[in-house]
Design a protein around this motif. Structure first.
Motif, PDB file in Angstrom:
ATOM      1  N   TYR A 183       0.801  -1.099  -0.230  1.00 44.22           N
ATOM      2  CA  TYR A 183      -0.170  -0.067   0.054  1.00 44.22           C
ATOM      3  C   TYR A 183       0.817   1.402   0.004  1.00 44.22           C
ATOM      4  O   TYR A 183       2.023   1.216   0.430  1.00 44.22           O
ATOM      5  N   ALA A 184       0.219   2.435  -0.553  1.00 39.35           N
ATOM      6  CA  ALA A 184       0.823   3.579  -0.174  1.00 39.35           C
ATOM      7  C   ALA A 184      -0.017   4.090   1.066  1.00 39.35           C
ATOM      8  O   ALA A 184      -1.134   3.871   1.261  1.00 39.35           O
ATOM      9  N   MET A 185       0.956   4.877   1.879  1.00 39.89           N
ATOM     10  CA  MET A 185       0.434   5.411   3.030  1.00 39.89           C
ATOM     11  C   MET A 185       0.621   7.128   3.082  1.00 39.89           C
ATOM     12  O   MET A 185       1.589   7.552   2.497  1.00 39.89           O
ATOM     13  N   GLY A 186      -0.382   7.714   3.694  1.00 40.34           N
ATOM     14  CA  GLY A 186      -0.449   9.040   3.640  1.00 40.34           C
ATOM     15  C   GLY A 186      -0.669   9.625   5.073  1.00 40.34           C
ATOM     16  O   GLY A 186      -1.302   8.907   5.712  1.00 40.34           O
ATOM     17  N   TRP A 187      -0.153  10.941   4.896  1.00 41.70           N
ATOM     18  CA  TRP A 187      -0.403  11.733   6.476  1.00 41.70           C
ATOM     19  C   TRP A 187      -1.133  13.134   5.872  1.00 41.70           C
ATOM     20  O   TRP A 187      -0.775  13.569   4.798  1.00 41.70           O
ATOM     21  N   PHE A 188      -2.626  13.253   6.288  1.00 37.07           N
ATOM     22  CA  PHE A 188      -3.221  14.497   6.085  1.00 37.07           C
ATOM     23  C   PHE A 188      -3.349  15.365   7.568  1.00 37.07           C
ATOM     24  O   PHE A 188      -3.187  14.451   8.485  1.00 37.07           O
TER      25      PHE A 188
ATOM     26  N   GLY B 204       3.043  11.363   1.638  1.00 35.80           N
ATOM     27  CA  GLY B 204       2.923   9.969   1.437  1.00 35.80           C
ATOM     28  C   GLY B 204       3.822   9.428   0.982  1.00 35.80           C
ATOM     29  O   GLY B 204       5.066  10.034   0.545  1.00 35.80           O
ATOM     30  N   ILE B 205       4.074   8.158   1.132  1.00 35.18           N
ATOM     31  CA  ILE B 205       5.100   7.014   0.695  1.00 35.18           C
ATOM     32  C   ILE B 205       4.629   5.961   0.189  1.00 35.18           C
ATOM     33  O   ILE B 205       3.694   5.115   0.556  1.00 35.18           O
ATOM     34  N   ARG B 206       5.311   5.520  -0.914  1.00 30.68           N
ATOM     35  CA  ARG B 206       4.961   4.230  -1.524  1.00 30.68           C
ATOM     36  C   ARG B 206       5.498   3.260  -0.955  1.00 30.68           C
ATOM     37  O   ARG B 206       6.555   3.302  -0.034  1.00 30.68           O
ATOM     38  N   TRP B 207       5.153   1.761  -1.213  1.00 31.98           N
ATOM     39  CA  TRP B 207       5.685   0.646  -0.815  1.00 31.98           C
ATOM     40  C   TRP B 207       6.963   0.604  -0.854  1.00 31.98           C
ATOM     41  O   TRP B 207       7.799  -0.088  -0.123  1.00 31.98           O
TER      42      TRP B 207
ATOM     43  N   ASP C  14      -4.136   1.146  -4.054  1.00 33.47           N
ATOM     44  CA  ASP C  14      -3.465   1.205  -5.236  1.00 33.47           C
ATOM     45  C   ASP C  14      -2.034   1.353  -5.360  1.00 33.47           C
ATOM     46  O   ASP C  14      -1.461   1.281  -6.367  1.00 33.47           O
ATOM     47  N   GLY C  15      -1.468   1.633  -4.212  1.00 31.03           N
ATOM     48  CA  GLY C  15      -0.011   1.815  -4.232  1.00 31.03           C
ATOM     49  C   GLY C  15       0.703   3.271  -4.685  1.00 31.03           C
ATOM     50  O   GLY C  15       1.559   3.550  -4.561  1.00 31.03           O
ATOM     51  N   LEU C  16      -0.358   4.134  -5.048  1.00 28.03           N
ATOM     52  CA  LEU C  16       0.033   5.392  -5.522  1.00 28.03           C
ATOM     53  C   LEU C  16      -0.152   6.359  -4.677  1.00 28.03           C
ATOM     54  O   LEU C  16      -1.096   6.182  -3.779  1.00 28.03           O
ATOM     55  N   VAL C  17       0.620   7.369  -4.404  1.00 29.07           N
ATOM     56  CA  VAL C  17       0.498   8.437  -3.246  1.00 29.07           C
ATOM     57  C   VAL C  17      -0.308   9.559  -3.944  1.00 29.07           C
ATOM     58  O   VAL C  17      -0.090  10.462  -4.800  1.00 29.07           O
ATOM     59  N   GLY C  18      -1.661   9.538  -3.740  1.00 31.85           N
ATOM     60  CA  GLY C  18      -2.593  10.745  -3.887  1.00 31.85           C
ATOM     61  C   GLY C  18      -2.558  11.776  -3.050  1.00 31.85           C
ATOM     62  O   GLY C  18      -2.079  11.700  -1.984  1.00 31.85           O
TER      63      GLY C  18
END
Length: 124
Positions: free
Chosen positions: A32-37, A50-53, A101-105
């Motif tokens: 997964y991609a992970m993000g902080w908001f 955000g950070i990708r796998w 989807d593994g992308l950093v939106g």
């Protein structure tokens, strides 16, 4: 189903540092991609980083570049946000999120699962 639990939020003085953590459940965390908001009162939810796998990183507002660092430990199913030189305008609830989807939106609606948030208050 993925569950996310953030921790590390606190009251800190301007110029201080905090490290937020987000622990995720799920066997496929590493893909997964992970993000902080973050979301301040009366404002929209804002993409922070955000950070990708594979470790690819993307940062949001220019105001956090050079001060915030995102990282992940796939063995621990955990993503981190190191925040240095904190300013009062960094005050917000910080959320971590998963993008399957593994992308950093960079917009909140691209993410599939959310944590409950952790409060960061920067004040003297």
């Amino acid at each position: 189903q993925v569950q996310l639990v953030e921790s590390g939020g606190a009251l800190v003085q301007p110029g201080g540092s905090l490290r937020l953590s987000c622990a995720a459940s799920g066997r496929t965390f590493s893909s997964y991609a992970m993000g902080w908001f973050r979301q301040a009162p009366g404002k929209e939810r804002e993409f922070v980083a955000g950070i990708r796998w594979n470790g690819g990183i993307r940062y949001g507002a220019d105001s956090v570049k050079g001060r915030f660092t995102i990282s992940r430990d796939n063995a621990k199913n955990t993503v981190y946000l190191q925040m240095n030189s904190l300013k009062p305008e960094d005050t917000a609830v910080y959320y971590c999120a998963v993008e399957r989807d593994g992308l950093v939106g960079t917009t909140w609606n691209e993410y599939d699962y959310w944590g409950q948030g952790t409060q960061v208050t920067v004040s003297s």
